[in-house]
Each structure stands twice: as C-alpha cells, then as structure tokens.
Motif scaffolding. Structure first.
Motif, short mmCIF file in Angstrom:
data_model
loop_
_atom_site.label_atom_id
_atom_site.label_comp_id
_atom_site.label_asym_id
_atom_site.label_seq_id
_atom_site.Cartn_x
_atom_site.Cartn_y
_atom_site.Cartn_z
N GLY A 76 -2.88 -17.74 -7.62
CA GLY A 76 -3.06 -17.56 -6.19
C GLY A 76 -1.78 -17.30 -5.42
O GLY A 76 -1.80 -17.26 -4.19
N ARG A 77 -0.67 -17.10 -6.14
CA ARG A 77 0.57 -16.81 -5.40
C ARG A 77 0.49 -15.43 -4.76
O ARG A 77 0.94 -15.22 -3.65
N ALA A 78 -0.09 -14.50 -5.53
CA ALA A 78 -0.31 -13.18 -4.93
C ALA A 78 -1.74 -13.16 -4.40
O ALA A 78 -2.56 -13.99 -4.76
N ARG A 79 -2.03 -12.17 -3.59
CA ARG A 79 -3.42 -12.02 -3.18
C ARG A 79 -4.19 -11.45 -4.35
O ARG A 79 -3.64 -10.76 -5.22
N PHE A 80 -5.47 -11.68 -4.34
CA PHE A 80 -6.30 -11.21 -5.43
C PHE A 80 -6.17 -9.70 -5.62
O PHE A 80 -6.05 -9.20 -6.74
N GLY A 81 -6.19 -8.96 -4.50
CA GLY A 81 -6.10 -7.50 -4.58
C GLY A 81 -4.82 -7.05 -5.27
O GLY A 81 -4.85 -6.18 -6.13
N THR A 82 -3.72 -7.65 -4.89
CA THR A 82 -2.43 -7.29 -5.49
C THR A 82 -2.47 -7.53 -6.99
O THR A 82 -2.08 -6.68 -7.77
N TRP A 83 -2.98 -8.70 -7.36
CA TRP A 83 -3.09 -9.06 -8.77
C TRP A 83 -4.03 -8.11 -9.50
O TRP A 83 -3.70 -7.57 -10.56
N PHE A 84 -5.17 -7.85 -8.91
CA PHE A 84 -6.16 -7.00 -9.55
C PHE A 84 -5.67 -5.56 -9.69
O PHE A 84 -5.84 -4.94 -10.75
N TYR A 85 -5.05 -5.04 -8.66
CA TYR A 85 -4.58 -3.65 -8.76
C TYR A 85 -3.44 -3.52 -9.76
O TYR A 85 -3.29 -2.48 -10.40
#
Lengths: 204, 320
Positions: A76-85
């Motif tokens: 959860g340090r990054a946003r989900f979108g950032t992680w997913f992309y």
C-alpha cells in the motif's frame, strides 16, 4: 455486479485502501471494484504497448493474474494503479520478448534447411504505404520497450512525470530522457512525412 | 546548452513539465539551433497526431469476460490448496501402466521456473511419485515426463500436460526426431521398440568474459538400437545473444557404441556470420565429453555431450 459509484472516474485513496484491505481479507467483491476502476485505462495502455487487441488481452489477463497472486503482499505504499500499471509494463515487455523468440523459433522449425535462422520479428511491419497514422503506430511499436512505455504513459495516458516515474520505478530525470528520446526517434522515422522534404537519410 | 539537453527540455515543455527557470535558456537555444527548432516543430506535429489517434476501449462484453477470468484466478488463488481436478486427470494417465519414457524439453523464462517448481511439487505431493522431473538450468529448465503409450486418450493427456504447464512446453523429442509440440498424432516412442533406448544429452554452456558459466541449452536425443537417428532442433537463448540451431546425427558403431555428431550454429547478437561448432563424440554412459568450443565476442561457447541409458520399465535389458 458493479457497485454504484465505482466508475472509471476513479476512487480516492482512502476508498482504495479500504478496497484493498477488504480484498486481502478475502472479500471477492472488493476485487471487482478495483477491476472496474482500472479496466478501461489498463486496456488502453495494454493496447498501445502491444498494438493489437489479442496481445492486449494476453497482457491484461497475465497482469491481473499477477496482481491477484501478489496482492496479499501489496504493502500500500504506492497506489494500486501505480503498482498495477508497473506490473502491466513488465508483462508487456515479457510478452514482446516471447513474441520475438516465438517468431524466431517458428521460422526455424518450419524451415530446418534454411541457411540461417530469422533474426527475430522485425519490429517495423510492412505498412500501408504513405499512411501517416499507420507509420506513427509502427514507429511507436519500434521504440525500445522502456521508451515506448514512457511515451505511452505520458503522452497517451496523460500521466504526470512523477506518476509515470513511479510506475516505471525510475527517476524523474530518467523518465524525461526516455520520453525525449522516444520523441526523437519518432521524429526521425516520421520526418519524411512531417517535413515533406523527402530524400534525407534518417538514422534510426 | 547541448542539443541533447535542449531536446529533453523541449519534450518536457510539451508535457507541461518544464520548470519555469529553464524555459528561457531553452528558447534561446531553439532560436539559434535549426535542428532543435525543427525537432520542436516535429514534436508538435507528432503530438497532434497522437491526440487524434484512436482511443482503445474495451467493450462491455470483453470487460465482463476479462472480469470472469480474473475472478477465476482470484478463486483459484484462494483455494490453492485444493486439488485441481485437472491435475487428477493428468495423474491418472501418468499412473497408468507405463512402459515407455518420453522426453519433453521445456524452455521456460526466468521467473516462471519457481512457479513451475511449485506446480511439480504439488503434483508429487498428491500421489503418483516422481513421474515429472524438473531440472533447472537457470534461464532454461527441462521437464521430463512419463506418459503411457497405447492409451487411446494419450493425445488428450499430452495436451492436458501441455496446458497444465501453461504452454511452456516447446519440443517433443521422439524417435530421435524433434517436432513442435501440439496435439500429437501417433506417439510412438523410441523405447517402445525392442532394445535399449540410449538417451544422449547435449549441453551448450556459455562462459561470460568474467568466467561465469551457464548452461543455456540442454536438448536430448533418443537413439534406438539399430537405427540411425537424426534431428534438427532450434532453440533460442532467452538470456542473451542470438539464436542457435542444432543438427545431430547418431549411429551405432560396429562395437555397439554410439557415435554422435553434433553441429551447432550460433548467431551473434549484432549480426554477422554465425559461429559454427561441430564435433564427434563416442558416447560413454554417464560421462560428459567436450565436443566443441568457440569464442564469440566476450563470451565463449562450449558444447558437451553425455549419455545415459533408459531401458523400458519392466523389460530386461537385452545384450547389445
């Protein structure tokens, strides 16, 4: 079932964290909400990176599978979108490598008596002559993987440099260089169309 | 300001990411440099093109279908400890009366090997014994599997095994001939005939400039007593340069030994003439022999051959 309000407009960070926590706790509906938030944008990104629906589908499915398998460790340090992309970019790069390899192996097994194996799939396919938009698509597909990704994130997906740098896990300076270099290569390739001067040799 | 830096500034400005303090210096450069002025024009033109380009959006049907698959994956992830029905079916074939050995070469990307190892270990823990083996050579792994012959559904079993490993299976070596793995027609296996099947293994080792050695390819060849076997197979090194292709021919000598000729072409990454390694080796069971060596760029390639004999289970090993 799509919960009302979880459109592609996005959810705010707090709601997103709650969704992830619910998913990590085993609530399957939470996954769907995350899916719907990012589906369209992820598809657009995958399509631009791969160039076809079929490949975009392969990449998307694989990326979601990895996300599903890895979400329990998502901190959860990054946003989900950032992680997913960022997962999606890695999957697209793997996919491109596999395609080149498969094309090379297939060409070998089909013609075992051939003098030399194919050097790998040619990134610039035969184009409808003179069609600038086609030329643009091909030129984008011909870009080195990281430069293509950087350009797509910034110029097509409208990400800020800060956001795109997080997705690509690089510095702002590196990202800026990749985008500029991608543009330089596109400009070189498309110069005959853009300048209408013709004749000049443009190094790739 | 160098042109390389100016281009980055021009590019940043198009994206609205140029700090105000840099704008003046960039503009001064563009006024004085025709190339960069041209670059700026081209970027603007490309930007308009990109803005006009098609937006790719999934339709509702596709979205629903993808969601269904994602849900399945999530459910599978949640129920991972459950025995998957597909694995049971594969095992029922594997556990059936097997009297032949089938070699299947697998090329797997780095990163998938851990997953595959977990799958194989899962297969083992639920029954049937070590019928599936994984050998990990780093970027490439080899899976050997046992499948029964003569079972009507063997083609189906084969396809399931292929699916089970998510399409990672690449080649089938049978009767000394290699073919792309697909739904098999007649699978007649080398060791199904009388006599001992000799398995030749080939290893291609790449040695980097710094001395690190790695096996980058390890195909096998099954040689049947009394027959001449030859095959050509292709492999691509996923780690590094170029591609390579083997041709092999094997023959039993009068003394009953097997002579193996191997020729290998390696394509350098930057183009140019392929390097060729070739050599002859008389196979000695359990021994590895160097056959050929070449240098290409800052890496060297070493070709080794070895062999082991694989008598069909349940049969006496006949004299040679």
């Amino acid at each position: 079932m799509v919960a009302a309000g979880w459109g592609s407009e996005g959810v705010d960070e707090t709601q997103e964290r709650r969704l992830i926590a619910r998913w990590q706790a085993g609530e399957r509906d939470a996954l769907e909400a995350l899916f719907h938030t990012h589906c369209d944008r992820a598809y657009g990104l995958a399509h631009r990176l791969t160039g076809s629906h079929a490949d975009a589908d392969d990449v998307l499915q694989d990326a979601w599978l990895r996300a599903v398998r890895g979400l329990s460790q998502f901190d959860g340090r990054a946003r989900f979108g950032t992680w997913f992309y960022s997962i999606l970019l890695r999957v697209a790069a793997d996919h491109a490598r596999r395609r080149r390899r498969r094309a090379a192996v297939e060409s070998l097994t089909e013609a075992p008596e051939a003098q030399a194996p194919a050097a790998g799939a040619d990134p610039s396919e035969r184009a409808a002559a003179g069609e600038l938009k086609d030329a643009l698509q091909q030129a984008i597909r011909a870009l080195p993987v990281k430069q293509r990704a950087a350009l797509v994130l910034v110029a097509f997906e409208g990400m800020s440099y800060a956001e795109a740098a997080k997705v690509m896990d690089c510095s702002d300076g590196t990202l800026a260089w990749r985008v500029a270099e991608a543009r330089r290569r596109l400009a070189d390739k498309l110069a005959p169309y853009l300048d209408k001067a013709g004749g000049a040799d443009h190094a790739m | 300001m160098r042109c390389e830096d100016a281009r980055v500034h021009i590019s940043r400005e198009i994206d609205g990411e140029l700090p105000a303090g840099k704008r003046e210096a960039m503009q001064r450069h563009v006024e004085q440099c025709a190339d960069c002025a041209r670059f700026a024009e081209q970027c603007r033109a490309i930007g308009s093109l990109m803005a006009d380009s098609e937006v790719h959006a999934p339709d509702a049907a596709y979205r629903a279908e993808l969601l269904r698959r994602v849900r399945e994956a999530a459910a599978e992830q949640a129920g991972r400890k459950e025995l998957r029905p597909r694995a049971q079916r594969v095992l029922s074939y594997l556990a059936a009366a097997a009297c032949v050995l089938l070699f299947v070469c697998v090329v797997i990307q780095q990163g998938r090997i851990a997953h595959l190892r977990a799958e194989i270990s899962h297969l083992r823990t639920i029954g049937a014994g070590p019928v599936v083996e994984l050998q990990d050579f780093g970027a490439i792994a080899r899976v050997s599997a046992v499948l029964p012959v003569g079972v009507p559904e063997q083609a189906e079993a084969f396809r399931m095994l292929s699916d089970y490993f998510q399409g990672g299976l690449k080649w089938l070596v049978q009767d000394g001939r290699q073919s792309e793995l697909g739904v098999a027609g007649d699978i007649s296996l080398a060791a199904a005939t009388a006599g001992t099947a000799l398995r030749a293994e080939i290893r291609l080792v790449r040695v980097e400039g710094g001395g690190e050695a790695r096996v980058i390819s390890a195909p096998t060849l099954t040689i049947v007593s009394g027959e001449e076997a030859s095959f050509s197979l292709a492999a691509t090194d996923g780690l590094g340069p170029g591609q390579f292709r083997y041709r092999c021919a094997a023959r039993r000598t009068e003394r009953g030994r097997v002579l193996l000729a191997v020729a290998l072409e390696v394509n350098p990454p930057a183009g140019g003439e392929p390097a060729r390694l070739w050599g002859l080796a008389e196979l000695h069971e359990g021994q590895w022999l160097p056959v050929a060596y070449t240098q290409m760029g800052d890496a060297s390639y070493l070709l080794l051959v070895g062999s082991s004999s694989e008598p069909p289970a349940g049969r006496e090993e006949p004299g040679t």
